[in-house]
Design a protein around this motif. Structure first.
Motif, PDB file in Angstrom:
ATOM      1  N   THR A  67     -58.809  44.466  64.011  1.00  0.00           N
ATOM      2  CA  THR A  67     -60.004  44.234  64.833  1.00  0.00           C
ATOM      3  C   THR A  67     -59.744  44.705  66.262  1.00  0.00           C
ATOM      4  OG1 THR A  67     -60.605  42.324  63.487  1.00  0.00           O
ATOM      5  CG2 THR A  67     -61.631  42.469  65.653  1.00  0.00           C
ATOM      6  N   ALA A  68     -58.565  44.337  66.791  1.00  0.00           N
ATOM      7  CA  ALA A  68     -58.231  44.765  68.164  1.00  0.00           C
ATOM      8  C   ALA A  68     -58.209  46.290  68.246  1.00  0.00           C
ATOM      9  CB  ALA A  68     -56.880  44.186  68.571  1.00  0.00           C
ATOM     10  N   LYS A  69     -57.675  46.936  67.206  1.00  0.00           N
ATOM     11  CA  LYS A  69     -57.644  48.409  67.194  1.00  0.00           C
ATOM     12  C   LYS A  69     -59.069  48.964  67.159  1.00  0.00           C
ATOM     13  CE  LYS A  69     -53.227  49.175  64.826  1.00  0.00           C
ATOM     14  NZ  LYS A  69     -52.607  49.504  63.527  1.00  0.00           N
ATOM     15  N   GLY A  70     -59.928  48.307  66.384  1.00  0.00           N
ATOM     16  CA  GLY A  70     -61.329  48.734  66.303  1.00  0.00           C
ATOM     17  C   GLY A  70     -62.005  48.614  67.662  1.00  0.00           C
ATOM     18  N   ILE A  71     -61.731  47.497  68.335  1.00  0.00           N
ATOM     19  CA  ILE A  71     -62.318  47.278  69.666  1.00  0.00           C
ATOM     20  C   ILE A  71     -61.877  48.393  70.616  1.00  0.00           C
ATOM     21  CG2 ILE A  71     -62.228  45.742  71.692  1.00  0.00           C
ATOM     22  CD1 ILE A  71     -62.087  43.363  69.689  1.00  0.00           C
ATOM     23  N   LEU A  72     -60.569  48.688  70.582  1.00  0.00           N
ATOM     24  CA  LEU A  72     -60.021  49.727  71.455  1.00  0.00           C
ATOM     25  C   LEU A  72     -60.625  51.094  71.125  1.00  0.00           C
ATOM     26  CD1 LEU A  72     -57.859  50.247  73.619  1.00  0.00           C
ATOM     27  CD2 LEU A  72     -56.189  50.552  71.786  1.00  0.00           C
ATOM     28  N   TYR A  73     -60.676  51.403  69.853  1.00  0.00           N
ATOM     29  CA  TYR A  73     -61.149  52.720  69.403  1.00  0.00           C
ATOM     30  C   TYR A  73     -62.619  52.948  69.785  1.00  0.00           C
ATOM     31  CZ  TYR A  73     -62.169  56.535  66.130  1.00  0.00           C
ATOM     32  OH  TYR A  73     -62.547  57.724  65.576  1.00  0.00           O
ATOM     33  N   PHE A  74     -63.461  51.958  69.470  1.00  0.00           N
ATOM     34  CA  PHE A  74     -64.894  52.163  69.721  1.00  0.00           C
ATOM     35  C   PHE A  74     -65.235  52.048  71.213  1.00  0.00           C
ATOM     36  CE2 PHE A  74     -64.982  51.218  65.122  1.00  0.00           C
ATOM     37  CZ  PHE A  74     -65.620  52.386  64.714  1.00  0.00           C
ATOM     38  N   SER A  75     -64.508  51.204  71.958  1.00  0.00           N
ATOM     39  CA  SER A  75     -64.752  51.125  73.411  1.00  0.00           C
ATOM     40  C   SER A  75     -64.441  52.474  74.039  1.00  0.00           C
ATOM     41  CB  SER A  75     -63.838  50.087  74.073  1.00  0.00           C
ATOM     42  OG  SER A  75     -64.141  48.836  73.610  1.00  0.00           O
ATOM     43  N   TRP A  76     -63.341  53.059  73.611  1.00  0.00           N
ATOM     44  CA  TRP A  76     -62.911  54.352  74.137  1.00  0.00           C
ATOM     45  C   TRP A  76     -63.974  55.418  73.855  1.00  0.00           C
ATOM     46  CZ3 TRP A  76     -59.279  56.222  77.249  1.00  0.00           C
ATOM     47  CH2 TRP A  76     -58.961  57.575  77.183  1.00  0.00           C
ATOM     48  N   HIS A  77     -64.455  55.431  72.610  1.00  0.00           N
ATOM     49  CA  HIS A  77     -65.453  56.437  72.227  1.00  0.00           C
ATOM     50  C   HIS A  77     -66.773  56.216  72.943  1.00  0.00           C
ATOM     51  CE1 HIS A  77     -63.540  59.071  69.326  1.00  0.00           C
ATOM     52  NE2 HIS A  77     -62.730  58.046  69.166  1.00  0.00           N
ATOM     53  N   MET A  78     -67.142  54.945  73.109  1.00  0.00           N
ATOM     54  CA  MET A  78     -68.403  54.640  73.804  1.00  0.00           C
ATOM     55  C   MET A  78     -68.326  55.142  75.250  1.00  0.00           C
ATOM     56  SD  MET A  78     -70.230  50.960  73.912  1.00  0.00           S
ATOM     57  CE  MET A  78     -69.368  50.407  75.372  1.00  0.00           C
ATOM     58  N   ARG A  79     -67.193  54.850  75.874  1.00  0.00           N
ATOM     59  CA  ARG A  79     -67.031  55.274  77.273  1.00  0.00           C
ATOM     60  C   ARG A  79     -67.001  56.795  77.402  1.00  0.00           C
ATOM     61  NH1 ARG A  79     -65.195  51.704  81.514  1.00  0.00           N
ATOM     62  NH2 ARG A  79     -65.846  49.663  80.799  1.00  0.00           N
ATOM     63  N   ASN A  80     -66.356  57.426  76.443  1.00  0.00           N
ATOM     64  CA  ASN A  80     -66.314  58.894  76.453  1.00  0.00           C
ATOM     65  C   ASN A  80     -67.713  59.475  76.355  1.00  0.00           C
ATOM     66  OD1 ASN A  80     -63.808  59.823  76.896  1.00  0.00           O
ATOM     67  ND2 ASN A  80     -63.214  59.986  74.747  1.00  0.00           N
ATOM     68  N   THR A  81     -68.519  58.896  75.448  1.00  0.00           N
ATOM     69  CA  THR A  81     -69.881  59.393  75.255  1.00  0.00           C
ATOM     70  C   THR A  81     -70.704  59.192  76.522  1.00  0.00           C
ATOM     71  OG1 THR A  81     -69.609  58.210  73.176  1.00  0.00           O
ATOM     72  CG2 THR A  81     -71.655  59.392  73.426  1.00  0.00           C
TER      73      THR A  81
END
Ligand SMILES: NC(=O)c1ccc[n+]([C@@H]2O[C@H](COP(=O)([O-])OP(=O)(O)OC[C@H]3O[C@@H](n4cnc5c(N)ncnc54)[C@H](O)[C@@H]3O)[C@@H](O)[C@H]2O)c1
Ligand SMILES: [Zn+2]
Length: 379
Positions: free
Chosen positions: A98-112
């Protein structure tokens, strides 16, 4: 072709190693965990160690087994609000994923959104001994009935803390499931098309540690020596498969686990021997690359054989005995799943498994029909 062996995480291990949290640098931590970890006091202990480093904590305890995308989204919102520069996951594979998911999607959201994101220091503290998620670049997130594997070096933890005091309350059933999961990681990494001498060394040690200690730990959950050994085995197997990926044992388990909500390790356990039989071509030549490597593992376990076929059979018998002593079910029927319900979805599950991220590194290239055949065998 050049090969690469990678290990991103610094690994701290031994009883009491959680204290290393008092030496880290940061100002605010976001801790991902679940209600069981909170109830057992591990969460509070984590907060206290961090506060000795001058780090305040925000907490998310909404993790559930086999975390869904909605749990990740809930955690992401709180993570964004927390302004954390340290991300801590304390719990089983579901929590770390879950923590990895949070990190992964936060990163992608910010990139977008073209926003900047400073990557937090990511610390994983496993409370089960199975997934190896504390050192892997994998996360498994459930979307609807599908378990989706995301593989990205970005989400591999910076620090893994193996403190076996954090796994002392694991129920016997979870010890069996997670221990077999670690064994499957080691075996799949050993026969992976990406296996190397470096990963083989890790797998061989992990398999030996599991055969020597898992049953003892299951019989006496207070055996701290066995607990340490099994936890190390799980991490060693994790380091191996983050380099080699896995195989169809996991692909088939992901599809089946997503559809019937079977604990990950249990699904893997039921599939293990049928997958070995398939990869080794036991009904044919039994002379494949995988057959030779399975036979090598059998030899490592002091099971003498004159042919590869005999070696593979010896390994399968040892696995069957271990699983029997751990109270693991032999087939899907014993899990209470009705036959007509299972058979109705076999084709779809085989399709899903074929396109799983773990399938390309399987030692034998399967067809959809092959995967259907394995599912049919395990009812
Ligand atoms: N990221 C990876 O590399 C990787 C590898 C394999 C599996 N997985 C995924 O990990 C998940 C399974 O993780 P798991 O097998 O560790 O189980 P889990 O995290 O789902 O935990 C199983 C149960 O045990 C409880 N528990 C955990 N630690 C405990 C403790 N110390 N004391 C008492 N109870 C405790 C949990 O609250 C939960 O109810 C699956 O979603 C699987 O797909 C990920
Ligand atoms: Zn696994």
């Amino acid at each position: 072709m050049e090969y690469k062996f990678k290990l991103k995480s610094d690994i701290y291990f031994n009883m009491g190693s959680i204290q290393i949290l008092e030496n880290i640098t940061g100002s605010r931590a976001f801790i991902v965990s679940d209600s069981i970890m909170e109830k057992l006091g591990y969460l509070q202990k984590t907060i206290e160690h961090l506060s000795k480093a001058g780090i305040s904590s925000a907490v998310f305890t909404g993790v559930r087994p086999d975390p869904g995308i909605e749990v990740v989204a809930e955690g992401m919102k709180l993570y964004e609000e927390s302004g954390a520069d340290v991300l801590v996951a304390i719990g089983g594979g579901s929590t770390i994923d879950t923590a990895k998911g949070i990190l992964y999607f936060s990163w992608h959201m910010r990139n977008t959104e073209n926003k900047e994101m400073k990557k937090p220091l990511f610390i994983a503290i496993p409370s089960t001994s199975g997934t190896g998620s504390e050192v892997t670049n994998f996360t498994v997130i459930t979307s609807g009935e599908e378990k989706v594997c995301i593989v990205d070096d970005f989400i591999a933890p910076d620090m893994a803390i193996l403190d076996s005091t954090c796994i002392q309350h694991v129920p016997q059933r979870v010890i069996a499931d997670t221990g077999i999961d670690a064994l499957v990681h080691a075996i799949e990494a050993y026969v992976s098309t990406k296996a190397t001498d470096f990963t083989d060394a890790l797998c061989e040690k992990a398999v030996k540690l599991i055969f020597e200690n898992l049953e003892n730990l299951y019989q006496d959950t207070k055996d701290s020596q066995a607990r340490d050994r099994v936890q190390n085995a799980s991490c060693l197997a994790g380091i191996a498969f983050t380099n080699t990926s896995l195989g169809i044992n996991h692909s088939l388990a992901h599809a089946m686990g997503g559809t019937f909500h079977i604990p990950h390790g249990r699904a893997n356990a039921i599939l293990l021997n049928p997958v070995i039989e398939y990869n080794a071509e036991l009904m044919g030549s039994a002379n494949t690359y995988a057959a030779k490597k399975y036979a090598k593992l059998a030899k490592l376990l002091q099971l003498q054989a004159r042919t590869y076929r005999e070696g593979v059979v010896n390994l399968m018998e040892a696995i069957e005995k271990l699983q029997r002593n751990l109270g693991v079910e032999k087939n899907v029927g014993s899990l209470g799943i009705e036959q007509y319900k299972f058979e109705a979805v076999i084709k779809q599950m085989a399709k899903t498994a074929l396109s799983d991220r773990c399938t390309p590194t399987n030692p034998r290239k399967p067809s959809e029909e092959d995967l259907i055949g394995i599912y049919q065998k395990i009812y």
